[in-house]
Design a protein around this motif. Structure first.
Motif, short mmCIF file in Angstrom:
data_model
loop_
_atom_site.label_atom_id
_atom_site.label_comp_id
_atom_site.label_asym_id
_atom_site.label_seq_id
_atom_site.Cartn_x
_atom_site.Cartn_y
_atom_site.Cartn_z
N VAL A 2 17.57 -14.96 95.38
CA VAL A 2 17.72 -13.97 94.31
C VAL A 2 18.63 -14.52 93.20
O VAL A 2 18.36 -14.34 92.01
CB VAL A 2 18.27 -12.63 94.85
N SER A 3 19.70 -15.21 93.59
CA SER A 3 20.60 -15.74 92.58
C SER A 3 19.92 -16.83 91.74
O SER A 3 20.15 -16.92 90.53
CB SER A 3 21.87 -16.29 93.22
N GLU A 4 19.09 -17.63 92.38
CA GLU A 4 18.35 -18.66 91.63
C GLU A 4 17.40 -18.02 90.63
O GLU A 4 17.27 -18.47 89.50
CB GLU A 4 17.57 -19.56 92.59
N THR A 6 17.66 -15.05 89.24
CA THR A 6 18.41 -14.42 88.15
C THR A 6 19.01 -15.46 87.20
O THR A 6 19.27 -15.14 86.03
CB THR A 6 19.53 -13.51 88.68
N GLU A 7 19.23 -16.68 87.66
CA GLU A 7 19.72 -17.73 86.77
C GLU A 7 18.61 -18.32 85.92
O GLU A 7 18.81 -18.64 84.75
CB GLU A 7 20.37 -18.85 87.58
#
Length: 88
Positions: A2-4, A6-7
């Motif tokens: 998820v963090s990837e 969103t980046e």
């Protein structure tokens, strides 16, 4: 994962918007009544339109285009790696 996402997503999304805007700009300039301008101004308009017709793509590391298609391929690759590395 998820963090990837969103980046990466905002960069790809706004890069795509940038490319669409440059495409619309060429059409808007061509649609303007530039044929009634002075010869010097017409020359500048034609040169500007020719420069803008080349596809404007933002590159990461001067190699990888940053587009929504690139984003989807990255998400697909991440999902594949998660499925392969997932403990059974």
């Amino acid at each position: 994962m998820v963090s990837e996402v969103t980046e990466i997503f905002p960069s790809c999304f706004y890069s795509n918007r940038f490319m669409e805007t440059t495409d619309r700009m060429v059409f808007a300039i061509y649609s303007a009544d530039w044929t009634r301008l002075s010869p010097r101004s017409r020359k500048h308009f034609v040169i500007f339109m020719q420069m803008m017709q080349q596809k404007k793509v933002i590159l990461a590391g001067k190699q990888i285009p940053i587009t929504l298609a690139t984003f989807m391929s990255v998400v697909k690759a991440m999902f594949t790696m998660i499925m392969i590395l997932k403990p059974q």
